[in-house]
Design a protein around this motif. Structure first.
Motif, PDB file in Angstrom:
ATOM      1  N   ALA A  45       0.837  -1.215   0.000  1.00  0.00           N
ATOM      2  CA  ALA A  45       0.000   0.000   0.000  1.00  0.00           C
ATOM      3  C   ALA A  45       0.868   1.260   0.000  1.00  0.00           C
ATOM      4  O   ALA A  45       0.458   2.295  -0.508  1.00  0.00           O
ATOM      5  CB  ALA A  45      -0.921   0.000   1.216  1.00  0.00           C
ATOM      6  N   ALA A  46       2.065   1.194   0.567  1.00  0.00           N
ATOM      7  CA  ALA A  46       2.933   2.357   0.625  1.00  0.00           C
ATOM      8  C   ALA A  46       3.508   2.691  -0.734  1.00  0.00           C
ATOM      9  O   ALA A  46       3.818   3.852  -1.026  1.00  0.00           O
ATOM     10  CB  ALA A  46       4.056   2.116   1.637  1.00  0.00           C
ATOM     11  N   TYR A  47       3.710   1.703  -1.570  1.00  0.00           N
ATOM     12  CA  TYR A  47       4.254   1.917  -2.912  1.00  0.00           C
ATOM     13  C   TYR A  47       3.224   1.453  -3.940  1.00  0.00           C
ATOM     14  O   TYR A  47       3.260   0.320  -4.392  1.00  0.00           O
ATOM     15  CB  TYR A  47       5.561   1.126  -3.094  1.00  0.00           C
ATOM     16  N   PRO A  48       2.319   2.341  -4.326  1.00  0.00           N
ATOM     17  CA  PRO A  48       1.262   1.936  -5.262  1.00  0.00           C
ATOM     18  C   PRO A  48       1.818   1.567  -6.638  1.00  0.00           C
ATOM     19  O   PRO A  48       2.898   2.019  -7.030  1.00  0.00           O
ATOM     20  CB  PRO A  48       0.365   3.152  -5.347  1.00  0.00           C
ATOM     21  N   GLN A  49       1.079   0.757  -7.362  1.00  0.00           N
ATOM     22  CA  GLN A  49       1.468   0.307  -8.680  1.00  0.00           C
ATOM     23  C   GLN A  49       1.408   1.472  -9.673  1.00  0.00           C
ATOM     24  O   GLN A  49       0.515   2.315  -9.596  1.00  0.00           O
ATOM     25  CB  GLN A  49       0.532  -0.809  -9.165  1.00  0.00           C
ATOM     26  N   LYS A  50       2.344   1.507 -10.609  1.00  0.00           N
ATOM     27  CA  LYS A  50       2.333   2.530 -11.645  1.00  0.00           C
ATOM     28  C   LYS A  50       1.338   2.111 -12.715  1.00  0.00           C
ATOM     29  O   LYS A  50       1.282   0.966 -13.127  1.00  0.00           O
ATOM     30  CB  LYS A  50       3.711   2.662 -12.289  1.00  0.00           C
ATOM     31  N   LYS A  51       0.566   3.090 -13.149  1.00  0.00           N
ATOM     32  CA  LYS A  51      -0.374   2.817 -14.243  1.00  0.00           C
ATOM     33  C   LYS A  51       0.320   3.114 -15.555  1.00  0.00           C
ATOM     34  O   LYS A  51       0.936   4.150 -15.743  1.00  0.00           O
ATOM     35  CB  LYS A  51      -1.623   3.661 -14.094  1.00  0.00           C
ATOM     36  N   GLU A  52       0.215   2.210 -16.496  1.00  0.00           N
ATOM     37  CA  GLU A  52       0.877   2.403 -17.794  1.00  0.00           C
ATOM     38  C   GLU A  52      -0.055   2.931 -18.819  1.00  0.00           C
ATOM     39  O   GLU A  52      -1.185   2.826 -18.897  1.00  0.00           O
ATOM     40  CB  GLU A  52       1.469   1.077 -18.252  1.00  0.00           C
TER      41      GLU A  52
END
Length: 82
Positions: free
Chosen positions: A75-82
């Motif tokens: 949760a601290a490092y959200p996924q990057k949206k491409e």
């Protein structure tokens, strides 16, 4: 007829009063076991069942803490949206 009823009452009374198995008082034995000073922690003095329950609880606790830490990091490092 009356004799048959008396016999039936005697059989019924005998089976009810003697059907329960008498068990002795286990409290003094358990008190002696748990008060004995043998260097074991009290939560393990019950035998192998207590040890198994303790180990299972510890494994589930460690797994739960690990999962919580994993979810917090995710949760601290959200996924990057491409």
């Amino acid at each position: 007829m009356f004799r048959q009823i008396q016999a039936l009452q005697a059989v019924a009374r005998r089976s009810i009063s003697s059907s329960a198995v008498r068990q002795g008082n286990k409290v003094p034995h358990k008190q002696k076991l748990f008060q004995e000073d043998n260097g074991m922690p009290v939560h393990l003095k019950g035998g192998s069942a207590d040890a198994l329950l303790y180990r299972t609880t510890m494994v589930l606790t460690v797994m739960g803490v690990g999962y919580v830490v994993y979810e917090l990091v995710k949760a601290a490092y959200p996924q990057k949206k491409e």
